[in-house]
Scaffold this motif. Structure first.
Motif, mmCIF file in Angstrom:
data_model
loop_
_atom_site.group_PDB
_atom_site.id
_atom_site.type_symbol
_atom_site.label_atom_id
_atom_site.label_comp_id
_atom_site.label_asym_id
_atom_site.label_seq_id
_atom_site.Cartn_x
_atom_site.Cartn_y
_atom_site.Cartn_z
ATOM 1 N N PHE A 18 0.919 -1.331 -0.014
ATOM 2 C CA PHE A 18 -0.160 0.173 0.085
ATOM 3 C C PHE A 18 0.856 1.250 0.210
ATOM 4 O O PHE A 18 1.623 1.625 0.853
ATOM 5 N N VAL A 20 1.077 5.238 -0.330
ATOM 6 C CA VAL A 20 0.272 6.512 -0.376
ATOM 7 C C VAL A 20 1.041 7.344 -1.112
ATOM 8 O O VAL A 20 2.087 7.952 -0.818
ATOM 9 N N VAL A 46 1.021 10.441 7.633
ATOM 10 C CA VAL A 46 1.172 9.481 6.824
ATOM 11 C C VAL A 46 1.838 8.461 7.405
ATOM 12 O O VAL A 46 1.607 7.354 7.356
ATOM 13 N N ALA A 49 0.469 6.627 10.002
ATOM 14 C CA ALA A 49 -0.600 5.641 9.746
ATOM 15 C C ALA A 49 -0.046 4.289 9.338
ATOM 16 O O ALA A 49 -0.677 3.390 9.107
ATOM 17 N N PRO A 51 1.682 2.882 6.278
ATOM 18 C CA PRO A 51 1.643 1.998 5.060
ATOM 19 C C PRO A 51 2.918 1.545 4.800
ATOM 20 O O PRO A 51 3.831 1.762 5.572
ATOM 21 N N VAL A 245 -6.994 9.006 1.420
ATOM 22 C CA VAL A 245 -6.201 8.974 2.569
ATOM 23 C C VAL A 245 -6.016 10.493 3.080
ATOM 24 O O VAL A 245 -6.535 10.728 4.069
ATOM 25 N N PRO A 251 -6.944 10.033 8.427
ATOM 26 C CA PRO A 251 -6.260 9.527 7.688
ATOM 27 C C PRO A 251 -5.687 8.033 8.313
ATOM 28 O O PRO A 251 -5.470 7.173 7.498
ATOM 29 N N ARG A 252 -5.358 8.164 9.352
ATOM 30 C CA ARG A 252 -4.614 6.930 10.203
ATOM 31 C C ARG A 252 -5.556 5.621 10.120
ATOM 32 O O ARG A 252 -5.448 4.858 9.789
ATOM 33 N N THR A 255 -6.132 4.430 6.663
ATOM 34 C CA THR A 255 -5.063 3.417 6.088
ATOM 35 C C THR A 255 -5.143 1.955 6.795
ATOM 36 O O THR A 255 -4.785 1.203 6.159
ATOM 37 N N ARG A 256 -5.637 2.071 8.175
ATOM 38 C CA ARG A 256 -5.433 0.712 8.804
ATOM 39 C C ARG A 256 -6.575 -0.094 8.033
ATOM 40 O O ARG A 256 -6.486 -1.247 7.811
#
Length: 280
Positions: A18, A20, A46, A49, A51, A245, A251-252, A255-256
């Motif tokens: 993934f 971002v 980000v 989060a 990724p 995102v 956003p966190r 993302t999960r």
């Protein structure tokens, strides 16, 4: 050096990724800056989060790479800048590569470089320039073991509503994806097609090269999670999402939810439950 060493930094042990994308400021469009007005804050958000990767331009990669510690997303470096996304196209269109892109990527400790191949109606010169860009960067990627992500983008005519509109015609996407593979792509970053249940045909055209699917414009939570689940079920190796995102209020948490679909095979219902629980 084989590109596999850096690919191992980009893809998790399950072979999925993934990424971002927050390199939109590279393209000189005011609307693209929503959610990333402060790049330092956006990158920190980000990174938190967690990724697999973050896609950045050469001028903004510092905000990721100066973060200390071993556990942080890998850098995917954008190497080309274009002016094809505006609501009104300028008289002269271009897709210009930065100078010495692979050397700059090495200096920034990137795990991958990415370059576009635009297919825009009635703009063969831009398409030609993109092909030249891929042909120019590939030998340096091979020399230094830098994975090459090629982004074949089939776009609708600008007059249908402005730039950045995806043409989801699978019969246009498939040959451009195959051409990117033939030119030496190590990773394909491609758009979804109109009928997601046909996306396995795009995967087949990639001939074993991993395909990461672009997110495109902002969509509702259920719509984008459903699309992501369907794409992964069709054989995609991951996703490259940006606005879904950074423009999300959480956003966190979102993302999960995406990571659960990409890496754990989570259902849409499970992903929505993750969002619900995280939002408490």
């Amino acid at each position: 050096m084989s590109p596999s060493a850096r690919l191992n930094r980009l893809f998790a042990a399950d072979g999925k990724c993934f990424d971002v994308a927050i390199d939109h400021g590279f393209f000189n469009e005011y609307a693209f800056l929503s959610g990333i007005e402060s790049m330092e804050r956006a990158v920190k958000t980000v990174v938190a989060a967690d990724p697999d990767a973050i896609q950045l331009s050469v001028g903004q990669a510092k905000y990721l790479q100066r973060i200390s510690g071993r556990q942080k997303p890998s850098l995917v470096l954008r190497t080309d800048v274009a002016n094809v996304y505006g609501k009104e196209l300028p008289r002269h269109l271009f897709s210009e590569m930065i100078q010495n892109p692979v050397e700059q990527a090495l200096s920034l400790d990137a795990a991958c470089v990415v370059v576009n191949v635009f297919s825009i109606p009635n703009q063969p010169e831009v398409y030609h320039q993109c092909i030249q860009n891929v042909c120019a960067i590939k030998p340096a990627c091979e020399k230094y073991g830098m994975p090459l992500m090629v982004e074949p983008l089939v776009m609708l005519p600008n007059e249908q509503g402005g730039g950045y509109l995806v043409d989801g015609n699978i019969e246009k996407i498939i040959p451009l994806v195959r051409q990117a593979v033939e030119l030496g792509a190590d990773i394909i970053k491609a758009d979804p097609c109109d009928d997601i249940t046909e996306y396995h045909r795009v995967i087949e055209a990639a001939s074993g090269i991993p395909v990461l699917v672009r997110g495109g414009g902002k969509a509702s939570e259920e719509e984008i999670l459903t699309r992501t689940y369907q794409l992964m079920q069709q054989g995609a190796s991951g996703i490259v999402y940006g606005r879904n995102v950074v423009q999300h209020p959480k956003p966190r948490e979102v993302t999960r939810a995406f990571m659960a679909i990409v890496h754990e095979g989570a259902t849409v219902e499970h992903a929505l439950q993750i969002l619900k629980e995280e939002n408490r």
